[in-house]
Design a protein around this motif. Structure first.
Motif, short mmCIF file in Angstrom:
data_model
loop_
_atom_site.label_atom_id
_atom_site.label_comp_id
_atom_site.label_asym_id
_atom_site.label_seq_id
_atom_site.Cartn_x
_atom_site.Cartn_y
_atom_site.Cartn_z
N ASP A 150 27.49 -1.72 16.95
CA ASP A 150 28.65 -1.47 17.49
C ASP A 150 29.81 -0.71 17.01
N ASP A 151 29.43 -0.79 15.31
CA ASP A 151 30.19 0.28 14.93
C ASP A 151 29.48 1.77 15.59
N VAL A 152 28.31 2.33 15.81
CA VAL A 152 28.39 3.44 16.20
C VAL A 152 28.99 2.99 18.19
N ASP A 155 21.67 1.97 4.66
CA ASP A 155 22.10 0.96 4.66
C ASP A 155 23.89 0.72 4.04
N ASP A 156 24.19 1.32 3.69
CA ASP A 156 26.08 1.21 3.73
C ASP A 156 26.53 2.94 3.68
N TYR A 157 27.27 3.17 5.10
CA TYR A 157 27.62 4.41 5.17
C TYR A 157 28.69 4.81 4.63
N GLU A 158 29.83 3.72 3.83
CA GLU A 158 30.65 4.57 2.88
C GLU A 158 29.89 4.49 1.62
N GLU A 159 28.67 4.20 1.55
CA GLU A 159 28.13 4.98 0.02
C GLU A 159 27.34 6.05 -0.34
N ALA A 160 27.01 6.23 1.36
CA ALA A 160 26.23 7.63 1.92
C ALA A 160 26.72 8.17 1.62
N ARG A 161 28.43 8.01 2.30
CA ARG A 161 29.25 9.70 2.10
C ARG A 161 29.86 9.02 1.08
N ASP A 162 29.66 8.77 0.42
CA ASP A 162 30.58 8.90 -1.01
C ASP A 162 30.25 9.69 -2.30
N GLY A 163 28.59 9.09 -2.12
CA GLY A 163 27.08 9.86 -2.83
C GLY A 163 26.98 11.30 -1.85
N ILE A 164 27.80 11.97 -0.81
CA ILE A 164 27.34 13.01 -0.26
C ILE A 164 28.47 13.92 -1.10
N SER A 165 29.80 12.91 -0.70
CA SER A 165 30.81 13.59 -1.41
C SER A 165 30.77 14.18 -2.94
N LEU A 166 30.64 13.45 -3.49
CA LEU A 166 29.83 13.48 -5.57
C LEU A 166 29.19 14.20 -5.21
N TYR A 213 19.45 1.27 9.80
CA TYR A 213 21.00 1.64 10.41
C TYR A 213 21.43 0.94 11.89
N LEU A 214 20.80 2.02 12.62
CA LEU A 214 21.65 2.16 14.34
C LEU A 214 21.21 1.09 14.65
N GLU A 215 20.23 0.36 14.85
CA GLU A 215 20.01 -0.96 15.72
C GLU A 215 20.54 -2.80 14.89
N THR A 216 21.06 -1.98 13.94
CA THR A 216 21.77 -3.05 13.05
C THR A 216 23.15 -2.37 12.73
N GLU A 257 33.42 13.96 17.39
CA GLU A 257 33.39 14.92 18.41
C GLU A 257 33.66 13.82 19.95
N GLN A 258 33.77 15.16 21.06
CA GLN A 258 34.78 14.15 22.30
C GLN A 258 33.63 14.24 23.26
N ARG A 259 32.89 12.94 23.30
CA ARG A 259 31.49 13.21 24.41
C ARG A 259 31.93 13.34 25.64
N LEU A 260 31.60 13.48 26.50
CA LEU A 260 31.62 13.50 27.97
C LEU A 260 31.71 12.14 28.58
N ALA A 261 30.59 11.54 28.32
CA ALA A 261 30.35 10.01 28.47
C ALA A 261 31.27 9.07 27.45
N ASP A 262 31.79 8.05 28.17
CA ASP A 262 32.20 7.04 27.13
C ASP A 262 31.03 6.39 26.53
N SER A 263 30.19 6.13 27.04
CA SER A 263 28.53 5.38 26.65
C SER A 263 27.60 6.41 25.31
N VAL A 264 26.96 4.73 24.67
CA VAL A 264 26.58 5.72 23.96
C VAL A 264 25.12 4.75 23.62
N ASP A 265 23.87 5.80 23.61
CA ASP A 265 22.60 5.24 23.51
C ASP A 265 21.50 5.12 22.81
N ILE A 266 21.96 3.76 22.11
CA ILE A 266 21.36 3.97 21.14
C ILE A 266 19.60 4.50 20.66
N ASP A 267 19.11 4.33 21.57
CA ASP A 267 17.74 4.75 21.71
C ASP A 267 17.43 6.09 21.87
#
Length: 76
Positions: A11-13, A56-67, A5-8, A21-31
């Motif tokens: 861009d969204d991440v 696979d699908d963030y929205e589907e997982a989020r909805d599953g958690i809510s349910l 998920y993180l590798e694919t 969260e408010q990060r001190l650094a503006d960069s995100v290191d996927i590794d």
């Protein structure tokens, strides 16, 4: 989130990095995120803690958690 998920969805991440969260650094290191997520997942499994693994699908997982949370609250 899984490695796949993180590798694919890198861009969204990056685009939503500061939504929760408010990060001190503006960069995100996927590794680094992959390593952190794999470490946290291993700890959850080691201690038999519940987790939601988004692969696979963030929205589907989020909805599953809510349910699931709704059903748990209703059962109490």
């Amino acid at each position: 989130m899984t490695r796949r998920y993180l590798e694919t969805h890198d861009d969204d991440v990056r685009r939503f990095a500061n939504v929760i969260e408010q990060r001190l650094a503006d960069s995100v290191d996927i590794d680094d995120l992959i390593a952190d997520n794999e470490r946290i997942l291993a700890e959850c499994r080691k201690h038999n803690l519940p987790f939601c693994l988004i692969d696979d699908d963030y929205e589907e997982a989020r909805d599953g958690i809510s349910l699931t949370n709704y059903r748990m609250k209703k059962a109490l």
